[in-house]
Scaffold this active site. Structure first.
Site, PDB file in Angstrom:
ATOM      1  N   GLU A 185      13.031  13.120  27.534  1.00 44.08           N
ATOM      2  CA  GLU A 185      13.972  12.586  26.415  1.00 44.08           C
ATOM      3  C   GLU A 185      15.381  13.645  26.580  1.00 44.08           C
ATOM      4  O   GLU A 185      15.216  14.865  26.258  1.00 44.08           O
ATOM      5  CB  GLU A 185      13.563  12.827  25.095  1.00 44.08           C
ATOM      6  CG  GLU A 185      12.235  11.897  24.930  1.00 44.08           C
ATOM      7  CD  GLU A 185      12.662  10.545  24.214  1.00 44.08           C
ATOM      8  OE1 GLU A 185      13.965  10.382  23.976  1.00 44.08           O
ATOM      9  OE2 GLU A 185      11.874   9.758  24.018  1.00 44.08           O
ATOM     10  N   ARG A 195       5.032  12.057  14.192  1.00 42.57           N
ATOM     11  CA  ARG A 195       5.810  11.588  13.282  1.00 42.57           C
ATOM     12  C   ARG A 195       4.817  11.267  11.790  1.00 42.57           C
ATOM     13  O   ARG A 195       5.417  11.493  10.962  1.00 42.57           O
ATOM     14  CB  ARG A 195       6.349  10.427  13.593  1.00 42.57           C
ATOM     15  CG  ARG A 195       7.391  10.715  14.758  1.00 42.57           C
ATOM     16  CD  ARG A 195       8.267   9.815  15.089  1.00 42.57           C
ATOM     17  NE  ARG A 195       9.182  10.041  16.121  1.00 42.57           N
ATOM     18  CZ  ARG A 195       9.921   9.195  16.828  1.00 42.57           C
ATOM     19  NH1 ARG A 195      10.080   7.960  16.375  1.00 42.57           N
ATOM     20  NH2 ARG A 195      10.847   9.678  17.702  1.00 42.57           N
ATOM     21  N   SER A 249       4.929   1.600  17.375  1.00 43.22           N
ATOM     22  CA  SER A 249       5.200   0.100  17.807  1.00 43.22           C
ATOM     23  C   SER A 249       3.864  -0.644  18.643  1.00 43.22           C
ATOM     24  O   SER A 249       2.985   0.273  19.238  1.00 43.22           O
ATOM     25  CB  SER A 249       6.616   0.223  18.472  1.00 43.22           C
ATOM     26  OG  SER A 249       6.166   0.927  19.696  1.00 43.22           O
TER      27      SER A 249
HETATM   28  P1  ATP Z   1      11.803   5.958  19.456  1.00 44.30           P
HETATM   29  O1  ATP Z   1      12.778   4.692  19.296  1.00 44.30           O
HETATM   30  O2  ATP Z   1      11.903   6.701  18.229  1.00 44.30           O
HETATM   31  O3  ATP Z   1      12.600   6.940  20.322  1.00 44.30           O
HETATM   32  P2  ATP Z   1      10.482   4.644  21.047  1.00 44.30           P
HETATM   33  O4  ATP Z   1      10.601   3.288  20.910  1.00 44.30           O
HETATM   34  O5  ATP Z   1      10.615   5.283  22.405  1.00 44.30           O
HETATM   35  O6  ATP Z   1      10.818   5.621  19.998  1.00 44.30           O
HETATM   36  P3  ATP Z   1       7.651   4.070  21.652  1.00 44.30           P
HETATM   37  O7  ATP Z   1       7.873   4.013  23.145  1.00 44.30           O
HETATM   38  O8  ATP Z   1       7.451   2.759  21.135  1.00 44.30           O
HETATM   39  O9  ATP Z   1       8.670   4.750  20.926  1.00 44.30           O
HETATM   40  O10 ATP Z   1       6.368   4.999  21.296  1.00 44.30           O
HETATM   41  C1  ATP Z   1       5.376   4.875  20.247  1.00 44.30           C
HETATM   42  C2  ATP Z   1       5.325   5.900  19.118  1.00 44.30           C
HETATM   43  O11 ATP Z   1       5.647   7.223  19.716  1.00 44.30           O
HETATM   44  C3  ATP Z   1       6.856   5.987  18.513  1.00 44.30           C
HETATM   45  O12 ATP Z   1       6.760   5.057  17.149  1.00 44.30           O
HETATM   46  C4  ATP Z   1       6.810   7.342  17.848  1.00 44.30           C
HETATM   47  O13 ATP Z   1       6.029   7.574  16.630  1.00 44.30           O
HETATM   48  C5  ATP Z   1       6.211   8.198  18.837  1.00 44.30           C
HETATM   49  N1  ATP Z   1       7.286   8.524  19.812  1.00 44.30           N
HETATM   50  C6  ATP Z   1       8.099   8.037  20.667  1.00 44.30           C
HETATM   51  N2  ATP Z   1       8.836   8.861  21.487  1.00 44.30           N
HETATM   52  C7  ATP Z   1       8.721  10.018  20.958  1.00 44.30           C
HETATM   53  C8  ATP Z   1       9.123  11.458  21.456  1.00 44.30           C
HETATM   54  N3  ATP Z   1      10.219  11.677  22.119  1.00 44.30           N
HETATM   55  N4  ATP Z   1       8.762  12.320  20.450  1.00 44.30           N
HETATM   56  C9  ATP Z   1       7.618  12.180  19.571  1.00 44.30           C
HETATM   57  N5  ATP Z   1       7.339  11.068  19.270  1.00 44.30           N
HETATM   58  C10 ATP Z   1       7.500   9.958  19.823  1.00 44.30           C
END
Ligand code: ATP
Length: 436
Positions: free
Chosen positions: A220, A410, A362
């Site tokens: 990220e 989270r 998600s």
């Molecule tokens: P966001 O839109 O917040 O970046 P995402 O859509 O990339 O999240 P998913 O790939 O669906 O997230 O990941 C499932 C879950 O993992 C998310 O709902 C969130 O709680 C957690 N998550 C995702 N990316 C991160 C991150 N970089 N750091 C911490 N927690 C994360």
């Protein structure tokens, strides 16, 4: 075997006024020192709590006094002493030392004020994280994190799930190449897993109900208060299930976690001055269309098929200030493995679970038909050949299935009130931080 003379007989919290007169040995660290001339108060901390050590200067022997005088914050000590009932002491009891062993002296000055009276910047704190974690508020976050993990394992285990561990070094991307960390794997390139998605889906053929609590890696670039490059993902996958089935599991699990934290970590919540409300189930289910309309009324225009930007989530969080699901997302903005609705393929069976404005989880119903999965891979410009090993599982009787992923940190934010996700991790990793 020799018994060390510094070994503790009790933890601080086991000492009560009715032990008056008993000799005990306590071990731990000096948290605070107050010198009132003729009397010195030391606050000793161990993993359970704190206790006042009172040193009346004309009543203790010279050796003990000398040690007591030399002590500084965070020195590691063993104190042999006598329990004394004392109404004025913090827990109605104190220890009068008879002998002290300094096990290790902390190097002064410390980089942080461990009493927290002089607040330090987050980066200064994270640079000396082990010292930072000696503060009650910071340790309380991790006691709650532990209770969350315990609740998750307990709940899922009771509901027929088996805990799995899938590889974190992988050959190809789970959801496309974005956000992947490459690693040198001998003479080849490999990647750190950004999700256990594909493995957990395959394993429903064997175990039907699986969960994994494990690290996930995302390159990220965005430097926000809710993104890390390494976080713990809590994943489930269930055979013969739909999105609605796993949404029910998610809301019941969240309710159970809140209940357990409120019950078991009352003291830590108090330390954090934070209140957790156990939510009612079912949580609200808003469709993507409803969300777009609500945002339009609030003056934020989102064209159908667009993702929802952070600023819009903030508005949404004000309109729905607790838990809610967003369902019926456009298929085009969901990952390739999320099932399009049979009656309206432009809408998917994917969902997000929100807490105020933050996405907690998600998930969705997955595609279990191999041809459709290949079609969706192509539509998302992914090469089915890179997914050969995943696709072959669909030749072995893949059942209809559904699942979700919750970001553990989270959840910790939600249950502790910490506003920066870095506070929910012992040693956070982000775009700029790779140490300690
Ligand atoms: P966001 O839109 O917040 O970046 P995402 O859509 O990339 O999240 P998913 O790939 O669906 O997230 O990941 C499932 C879950 O993992 C998310 O709902 C969130 O709680 C957690 N998550 C995702 N990316 C991160 C991150 N970089 N750091 C911490 N927690 C994360």
């Amino acid at each position: 075997m020799k018994t060390e003379n510094w070994k503790r007989t009790h933890y601080t919290m086991e000492i009560t006024p009715n032990m008056d007169g008993e000799e005990v040995v306590l071990t731990g660290w000096i948290k605070e020192i107050r010198d009132l001339g003729g009397i010195k108060f030391l606050i000793l901390r161990d993993k359970e709590g704190t206790l006042q050590i009172t040193v009346p200067k004309d009543e203790v022997d010279e050796h003990t006094l000398k040690h007591a005088e030399s002590l500084q914050r965070q020195d590691c000590v063993s104190i042999r002493g006598v329990v004394k009932r004392m109404d004025k002491a913090p827990r109605g009891v104190e220890i009068i030392p008879k002998n002290m062993i300094i096990l290790n002296m902390a190097k002064q000055p410390l980089p942080l004020d461990i009493t927290g009276k002089t607040p330090a910047d987050i980066d200064v704190r994270l640079d000396a994280r082990v010292l930072d974690l000696t503060r009650d508020e910071n340790r309380a976050v991790f006691q709650i994190r532990h209770a969350i993990l315990e609740a998750i394992r307990d709940f899922l285990s009771k509901n027929g799930f088996i805990e799995i561990h899938t590889p974190k070094i992988i050959a190809s991307a789970t959801e496309g190449g974005a956000n992947l960390f490459p690693v040198m794997y001998f003479e080849r390139e490999a990647f750190l897993a950004q999700s256990p998605q594909l493995y957990k889906e395959q394993l429903v053929i064997d175990f039907e109900k699986v969960y994994e609590i494990g690290p996930t890696f995302r390159a990220e670039k965005s430097h926000t208060r809710r993104h890390l490059t390494e976080f713990i993902s809590v994943d489930i996958e269930v055979a013969f299930a739909t999105a609605e089935d796993v949404m029910e599991i998610a809301e019941r699990l969240i309710q159970y976690i809140c209940k357990m934290v409120v019950e078991k970590r009352r003291g830590d919540l108090k330390t954090l001055k934070y209140k957790v409300e156990v939510p009612e189930v079912p949580f609200k289910r808003l469709t993507y269309d409803e969300v777009v309309n609500e945002l339009k009324d609030a003056g934020i225009k989102i064209s159908w098929g667009e993702d929802i930007p952070t600023i819009a989530y903030r508005t949404l969080g004000r309109l729905h200030p607790y838990f809610y699901f967003i369902i019926d997302w456009p298929t085009s903005i969901k990952p390739f493995y999320i099932k399009p609705r049979d009656d309206k393929p432009e809408i998917s069976e994917g969902f997000d679970l929100m807490w105020h404005w933050i996405e907690i989880a998600s998930g969705g119903t997955r595609i279990h038909d191999k041809d459709l999965l290949i079609k969706r891979l192509r539509e998302q410009n992914l090469n089915p050949e890179s997914f050969r090993f995943h696709l072959q599982a669909f030749d072995y009787g893949m059942p209809p299935h559904a699942g979700w992923a919750i970001g553990l940190e989270r959840l910790v934010m939600m249950l502790t009130g910490v506003r920066n996700i870095r506070e929910a991790v012992l040693f956070p990793r982000d775009r700029f931080r790779l140490t300690p």
